[in-house]
Design an enzyme around this catalytic site. Structure first.
Site, PDB file in Angstrom:
ATOM      1  N   ARG A 168       0.833  -1.216   0.000  1.00 31.75           N
ATOM      2  CA  ARG A 168       0.000   0.000   0.000  1.00 31.75           C
ATOM      3  C   ARG A 168       0.862   1.259   0.000  1.00 31.75           C
ATOM      4  NH1 ARG A 168      -2.054  -3.690  -1.136  1.00 31.75           N
ATOM      5  NH2 ARG A 168      -3.847  -4.788  -0.299  1.00 31.75           N
ATOM      6  N   SER A 243     -11.582  -0.563   3.490  1.00 28.92           N
ATOM      7  CA  SER A 243     -10.658  -0.871   4.594  1.00 28.92           C
ATOM      8  C   SER A 243     -10.015   0.412   5.103  1.00 28.92           C
ATOM      9  CB  SER A 243      -9.579  -1.844   4.119  1.00 28.92           C
ATOM     10  OG  SER A 243     -10.161  -3.055   3.699  1.00 28.92           O
ATOM     11  N   GLU A 338      -5.163   3.349   6.239  1.00 28.13           N
ATOM     12  CA  GLU A 338      -4.950   3.240   4.797  1.00 28.13           C
ATOM     13  C   GLU A 338      -5.567   4.459   4.111  1.00 28.13           C
ATOM     14  OE1 GLU A 338      -6.361   0.059   1.429  1.00 28.13           O
ATOM     15  OE2 GLU A 338      -5.552  -0.758   3.281  1.00 28.13           O
TER      16      GLU A 338
END
Length: 342
Positions: A168, A243, A338
């Site tokens: 990520r 998420s 995130e």
């Protein structure tokens, strides 16, 4: 040179973020080509303002009005640039929807990104955080991207190596943050089907859907969409950004210590340690399904923070911080968002 599109003032961003938060941008403008973007970046009022490039708004949490300029990326275009016996090079405009690109690839009988079906957001946002799901990541098929340098207006090509992809992560979230705006992305896709069913839930879902034998890329896409819809709430029904937290990585020693105390603790080997599901940690701390008025934690997926309607972004941010603190206290593991928080 293209003329700059007109700037709008005090525009509500509620339609442009999947949390559905009603905040305003001091300045707002759409661009549909690198030339229009270049012209915008030459305007003094844009040069002097804080800039936020907006794609699908699916990875953002606004905690206040944005006192700068929101640049809405609407660069379109999907095309096969070249192909050989085994692969095809596909270019997509940064303003295209990511899932639209997945569907285009499947329609062209190309494989490689079907495991990334139904991920919200735009193509331009995908390389910024090396999107991934169900055993695949963007970097697996990524060839290169074009991005416009904010300070000079010059277009530059970035190879996979130059993007510095991690979990990520990319160079655009680190050393080059806010310095470039992605205009197009090129992927190297397979002309011969190579379905990736290594992620356990895909295999069982294919069986549940009655798909046996050799699944096609479209079969895998259908399975992934089935899994995502069963676990993740639709932002059109309830505000969320998917998420909210990254899955943390810990050392093998730390994992072994925790496993001795919590025998049910899942873990997945990664280079240098073990990846632990953040959802499991959050659920063990009792957060799953908790509601605080207009905001809370989703009742089917502890990774997802939700706006039930009328929530403030600051409330969601504060809830995230409480969750981080409780996981740290119970497990000694630090969770990281995130989602980008403004």
């Amino acid at each position: 040179m293209a003329s700059a599109p007109a700037l709008e003032h005090h525009v509500s961003l509620r339609p442009y973020n999947t949390f559905g938060l009603d905040v305003k941008a001091r300045l707002f403008v759409r661009f549909s080509s690198p030339d229009e973007l270049r012209a915008l970046l030459a305007l003094p009022e844009v040069q002097q303002a804080e800039k936020l490039v907006l794609g699908g708004g699916s990875n953002l949490l606004f905690t206040q009005d944005f006192d700068g300029v929101v640049l809405k990326n609407e660069i379109r275009g999907l095309e096969i640039l070249s192909q050989d016996e085994d692969t095809a090079l596909v270019r997509a405009g940064a303003g295209e929807s990511w899932h639209g690109l997945v569907q285009y690839a499947l329609d062209q009988e190309l494989s490689g990104i079907e495991n990334l079906s139904l991920i919200p957001g735009t193509v331009g946002a995908a390389p910024l955080q090396n999107i991934g799901a169900y055993g695949a990541e963007l970097k697996d098929t990524f060839e290169q991207l074009e991005a416009l340098e904010v300070s000079t207006g010059q277009l530059r090509t970035f190879s996979r190596e130059e993007c510095g992809f991690g979990y990520r992560e990319s160079v655009f979230k680190g050393p080059l943050k806010n310095q470039y705006i992605v205009t197009s992305v090129m992927l190297r896709l397979h002309r011969r089907a190579r379905p990736n069913v290594s992620y356990g839930a895909i295999q069982t879902t294919l069986e549940d859907l009655g798909i046996g034998g050799e699944p096609t890329p479209r079969d895998v896409s259908e399975a992934v969409m089935h899994i995502r819809r069963s676990k993740l709430p639709d932002p059109a029904q309830i505000g969320n950004a998917g998420s909210f937290f990254k899955n943390p990585e810990v050392s093998q020693q730390k994992y072994d210590e925790l496993k001795a105390r919590y025998p049910d603790l899942p873990g997945y080997p990664v280079p240098g340690g073990v990846k632990v599901p953040a959802a499991w940690l959050i659920e063990q701390c009792g957060w799953k399904g908790q509601r605080r008025g207009a905001h809370g934690v989703h009742d089917r997926q502890a990774l997802v923070l939700v706006n039930h309607g009328g929530a403030q972004g600051a409330d969601i941010r504060d809830l995230a911080q409480e969750i981080i603190a409780s996981v740290r206290e119970k497990f000694g593991i630090e969770l990281h968002p995130e989602v980008n928080i403004f």
